[in-house]
Motif scaffolding. Structure first.
Motif, PDB file in Angstrom:
ATOM      1  N   SER A  31       0.853  -1.188   0.000  1.00  8.81           N
ATOM      2  CA  SER A  31       0.000   0.000   0.000  1.00  8.81           C
ATOM      3  C   SER A  31       0.888   1.236   0.000  1.00  8.81           C
ATOM      4  CB  SER A  31      -0.912   0.016   1.231  1.00  8.81           C
ATOM      5  OG  SER A  31      -1.747  -1.119   1.247  1.00  8.81           O
ATOM      6  N   SER A  32       0.448   2.281  -0.664  1.00 13.45           N
ATOM      7  CA  SER A  32       1.290   3.470  -0.803  1.00 13.45           C
ATOM      8  C   SER A  32       1.450   4.216   0.516  1.00 13.45           C
ATOM      9  CB  SER A  32       0.703   4.396  -1.869  1.00 13.45           C
ATOM     10  OG  SER A  32      -0.621   4.771  -1.528  1.00 13.45           O
ATOM     11  N   VAL A  33       0.341   4.515   1.194  1.00 16.24           N
ATOM     12  CA  VAL A  33       0.390   5.298   2.428  1.00 16.24           C
ATOM     13  C   VAL A  33      -0.181   4.489   3.586  1.00 16.24           C
ATOM     14  CG1 VAL A  33       0.323   7.534   1.279  1.00 16.24           C
ATOM     15  CG2 VAL A  33      -1.829   6.405   1.892  1.00 16.24           C
ATOM     16  N   LYS A  34       0.210   4.871   4.777  1.00 17.31           N
ATOM     17  CA  LYS A  34      -0.081   4.060   5.953  1.00 17.31           C
ATOM     18  C   LYS A  34      -1.578   3.813   6.209  1.00 17.31           C
ATOM     19  CE  LYS A  34       2.546   3.202  10.123  1.00 17.31           C
ATOM     20  NZ  LYS A  34       3.275   3.750  11.287  1.00 17.31           N
ATOM     21  N   PRO A  35      -2.438   4.847   6.189  1.00 20.00           N
ATOM     22  CA  PRO A  35      -3.851   4.574   6.472  1.00 20.00           C
ATOM     23  C   PRO A  35      -4.490   3.585   5.490  1.00 20.00           C
ATOM     24  CG  PRO A  35      -3.390   6.904   6.701  1.00 20.00           C
ATOM     25  CD  PRO A  35      -2.179   6.296   6.069  1.00 20.00           C
ATOM     26  N   ILE A  36      -4.083   3.644   4.213  1.00 19.32           N
ATOM     27  CA  ILE A  36      -4.572   2.648   3.253  1.00 19.32           C
ATOM     28  C   ILE A  36      -4.000   1.286   3.602  1.00 19.32           C
ATOM     29  CG2 ILE A  36      -4.580   1.952   0.824  1.00 19.32           C
ATOM     30  CD1 ILE A  36      -6.315   4.424   1.456  1.00 19.32           C
ATOM     31  N   GLY A  37      -2.745   1.261   4.056  1.00 23.35           N
ATOM     32  CA  GLY A  37      -2.125   0.021   4.501  1.00 23.35           C
ATOM     33  C   GLY A  37      -2.840  -0.588   5.694  1.00 23.35           C
ATOM     34  N   PHE A  38      -3.393   0.261   6.577  1.00 25.29           N
ATOM     35  CA  PHE A  38      -4.161  -0.243   7.717  1.00 25.29           C
ATOM     36  C   PHE A  38      -5.393  -1.020   7.243  1.00 25.29           C
ATOM     37  CE2 PHE A  38      -2.685   3.708  10.311  1.00 25.29           C
ATOM     38  CZ  PHE A  38      -1.452   3.118  10.530  1.00 25.29           C
ATOM     39  N   ILE A  39      -6.080  -0.464   6.258  1.00 23.81           N
ATOM     40  CA  ILE A  39      -7.275  -1.133   5.726  1.00 23.81           C
ATOM     41  C   ILE A  39      -6.872  -2.427   5.024  1.00 23.81           C
ATOM     42  CG2 ILE A  39      -9.282  -0.904   4.198  1.00 23.81           C
ATOM     43  CD1 ILE A  39      -9.003   2.170   4.537  1.00 23.81           C
ATOM     44  N   THR A  40      -5.794  -2.365   4.250  1.00 26.05           N
ATOM     45  CA  THR A  40      -5.302  -3.540   3.534  1.00 26.05           C
ATOM     46  C   THR A  40      -4.965  -4.664   4.498  1.00 26.05           C
ATOM     47  OG1 THR A  40      -4.388  -2.135   1.782  1.00 26.05           O
ATOM     48  CG2 THR A  40      -3.546  -4.382   1.929  1.00 26.05           C
ATOM     49  N   GLY A  70       6.794   9.756   8.768  1.00 31.36           N
ATOM     50  CA  GLY A  70       7.405  11.075   8.608  1.00 31.36           C
ATOM     51  C   GLY A  70       7.474  11.558   7.181  1.00 31.36           C
ATOM     52  N   ALA A  71       7.245  10.662   6.218  1.00 29.15           N
ATOM     53  CA  ALA A  71       7.279  11.050   4.805  1.00 29.15           C
ATOM     54  C   ALA A  71       5.888  11.505   4.363  1.00 29.15           C
ATOM     55  CB  ALA A  71       7.739   9.883   3.944  1.00 29.15           C
ATOM     56  N   SER A  72       5.852  12.453   3.437  1.00 31.18           N
ATOM     57  CA  SER A  72       4.589  12.938   2.884  1.00 31.18           C
ATOM     58  C   SER A  72       4.418  12.426   1.461  1.00 31.18           C
ATOM     59  CB  SER A  72       4.570  14.465   2.866  1.00 31.18           C
ATOM     60  OG  SER A  72       3.508  14.941   2.056  1.00 31.18           O
ATOM     61  N   GLN A 132       4.535  16.475   9.676  1.00 28.94           N
ATOM     62  CA  GLN A 132       5.300  16.549   8.425  1.00 28.94           C
ATOM     63  C   GLN A 132       5.585  17.996   8.022  1.00 28.94           C
ATOM     64  OE1 GLN A 132       2.476  14.742   8.682  1.00 28.94           O
ATOM     65  NE2 GLN A 132       3.222  12.654   8.621  1.00 28.94           N
ATOM     66  N   PHE A 133       4.680  18.912   8.413  1.00 29.26           N
ATOM     67  CA  PHE A 133       4.791  20.315   8.020  1.00 29.26           C
ATOM     68  C   PHE A 133       4.471  21.189   9.230  1.00 29.26           C
ATOM     69  CE2 PHE A 133       2.981  17.799   4.558  1.00 29.26           C
ATOM     70  CZ  PHE A 133       3.966  17.932   3.589  1.00 29.26           C
ATOM     71  N   SER A 134       5.460  21.858   9.783  1.00 32.13           N
ATOM     72  CA  SER A 134       5.237  22.707  10.950  1.00 32.13           C
ATOM     73  C   SER A 134       5.791  24.108  10.700  1.00 32.13           C
ATOM     74  CB  SER A 134       5.901  22.086  12.191  1.00 32.13           C
ATOM     75  OG  SER A 134       5.340  20.826  12.463  1.00 32.13           O
ATOM     76  N   PRO A 135       5.113  24.884   9.870  1.00 37.28           N
ATOM     77  CA  PRO A 135       5.631  26.200   9.507  1.00 37.28           C
ATOM     78  C   PRO A 135       5.657  27.164  10.688  1.00 37.28           C
ATOM     79  CG  PRO A 135       3.381  25.944   8.735  1.00 37.28           C
ATOM     80  CD  PRO A 135       3.802  24.613   9.272  1.00 37.28           C
ATOM     81  N   LEU A 157      -2.307  17.625  14.298  1.00 44.50           N
ATOM     82  CA  LEU A 157      -3.091  16.557  13.681  1.00 44.50           C
ATOM     83  C   LEU A 157      -2.178  15.741  12.783  1.00 44.50           C
ATOM     84  CD1 LEU A 157      -6.382  18.394  12.602  1.00 44.50           C
ATOM     85  CD2 LEU A 157      -6.032  16.919  14.595  1.00 44.50           C
ATOM     86  N   ASN A 158      -2.390  14.446  12.783  1.00 41.32           N
ATOM     87  CA  ASN A 158      -1.556  13.566  11.963  1.00 41.32           C
ATOM     88  C   ASN A 158      -2.447  12.780  11.010  1.00 41.32           C
ATOM     89  OD1 ASN A 158       0.114  11.666  10.866  1.00 41.32           O
ATOM     90  ND2 ASN A 158       1.111  11.122  12.774  1.00 41.32           N
ATOM     91  N   PRO A 159      -2.511  13.201   9.736  1.00 36.78           N
ATOM     92  CA  PRO A 159      -3.408  12.531   8.789  1.00 36.78           C
ATOM     93  C   PRO A 159      -2.847  11.245   8.202  1.00 36.78           C
ATOM     94  CG  PRO A 159      -2.270  14.310   7.688  1.00 36.78           C
ATOM     95  CD  PRO A 159      -1.810  14.344   9.123  1.00 36.78           C
ATOM     96  N   LEU A 160      -1.618  10.848   8.623  1.00 32.82           N
ATOM     97  CA  LEU A 160      -0.962   9.691   8.005  1.00 32.82           C
ATOM     98  C   LEU A 160      -0.706   8.526   8.968  1.00 32.82           C
ATOM     99  CD1 LEU A 160       1.583  11.562   5.718  1.00 32.82           C
ATOM    100  CD2 LEU A 160      -0.408  10.233   4.973  1.00 32.82           C
ATOM    101  N   GLY A 161      -1.193   8.630  10.192  1.00 35.67           N
ATOM    102  CA  GLY A 161      -1.073   7.498  11.106  1.00 35.67           C
ATOM    103  C   GLY A 161       0.329   7.226  11.605  1.00 35.67           C
ATOM    104  N   THR A 162       1.159   8.247  11.661  1.00 36.72           N
ATOM    105  CA  THR A 162       2.531   8.085  12.150  1.00 36.72           C
ATOM    106  C   THR A 162       2.533   7.505  13.562  1.00 36.72           C
ATOM    107  OG1 THR A 162       3.219   9.994  10.847  1.00 36.72           O
ATOM    108  CG2 THR A 162       4.709   9.294  12.595  1.00 36.72           C
TER     109      THR A 162
END
Length: 319
Positions: free
Chosen positions: A38-47, A64-66, A267-270, A287-292
């Motif tokens: 799976s490309s990204v972690k949340p999709i990998g969770f479902i997989t 940590g990767a976007s 991933q982004f903290s301006p 907020l972490n939208p990628l399940g880090t």
């Protein structure tokens, strides 16, 4: 385990060569075992929830990767080429994927954005409130670079069910002798997801009227499902820094006490966020939208949604 006694330099060189070969063999074995990528972690969770006990799974992007800025490594290419199935979102999300996937059989891929049932539920890549906060040029630029639709589809429980069903249907074809287990996994996933949705709805009902800003417009599906009051975002595409007009508009709203929180992402903290809230009572959350930080498991997707919920509550629910 047999002990090796190294007596001279030739034996040492031979011993090191054996170790190197074993390491290479283990690496190849790991690639071979990871049959579903799976490309990204949340999709990998479902997989993982659907493939558990059926096939080994792995996730392409490390913590940590976007997906917006990631570049494939040689080891990633090896994983993708050896996989029996690759699950990914779409070319506007994982811009690094289409080129390599051209050399991989379409039957070995699930491009989620191409699924009609998911396509029917897509929201545009910014909502009406965000449109008010954009200058025309800025909005057009972000749209051009980030696609017409919001591809953070893993933040929609409704779409997650369709993703799970699609993975189920593909696995049935790949592993027909394990169809009963695949059916059982899907059923358990849907039950757990329904319970999690009810739990989250109860938790978030107390903060539905508390306004906030997010750095990256990634949470629209989740916000719509649970009735949250996002006032706007700094950017649609995190690779594009917010413009002066956008920052000024948000600053005015913060001064008018319309928001209680501004959320950044790991991933982004301006630095602009800290400057904006300086001298105000507005809190900074994350907020972490990628399940880090969440380990791959059958229940990881529910854990991911619950963690996001808690991150919202940690900032919005303070008196």
């Amino acid at each position: 385990m047999k002990k090796y006694i190294v007596r001279n330099s030739k034996q040492l060189a031979s011993f090191l060569m054996i170790l190197s070969s074993l390491a290479l063999l283990q690496s190849i074995t790991n690639y071979a075992n990871a049959k579903i990528i799976s490309s990204v972690k949340p999709i990998g969770f479902i997989t993982e929830a659907i493939a558990s006990g059926v096939s080994d799974t792995d996730i392409l992007l490390p913590d940590g990767a976007s997906p917006h800025t990631y570049s494939l490594k040689p080891s990633d290419l090896a994983k993708l080429k050896s996989a029996e199935l690759v699950v990914w979102v779409g070319e506007d999300m994982e811009t690094f994927m289409p080129t390599i996937l051209k050399s991989i059989d379409k039957q070995k891929q699930i491009e989620l954005m191409a699924i009609p049932e998911i396509n029917a539920l897509l929201r545009t890549s910014h909502d009406d409130e965000d449109e008010d906060n954009h200058s025309h040029d800025e909005s057009v630029q972000d749209h051009h670079q980030h696609g017409e639709y919001d591809e953070h589809i893993w933040l929609s429980p409704e779409i997650a069910k369709i993703v799970a069903q699609s993975i189920h249907d593909k696995l049935i074809k790949l592993y027909p002798n394990k169809s009963a287990l695949i059916d059982e996994n899907l059923n358990k996933f849907n039950i757990k997801l329904a319970e999690t949705e009810q739990n989250i709805a109860k938790k978030l009902i107390t903060v539905q009227n508390r306004g906030y800003f997010v750095f990256h417009d990634a949470y629209g599906y989740f916000e719509a499902r649970f009735g949250l009051k996002k006032l706007g975002s700094f950017t649609i595409n995190p690779a594009v820094q917010p413009g002066v007009q956008k920052v000024y508009s948000i600053q005015q709203k913060l001064k008018e006490h319309q928001a209680v929180c501004v959320f950044r992402e790991p991933q982004f903290s301006p630095a602009v966020i800290e400057k904006l809230v300086d001298g105000t009572d507005v809190r900074i959350g994350e907020l972490n939208p990628l399940g880090t930080g969440i380990a791959l498991s059958k229940d990881a997707y529910s854990q991911f949604l619950l963690k996001l919920t808690q991150q919202l509550l940690d900032c919005l629910d303070k008196n």
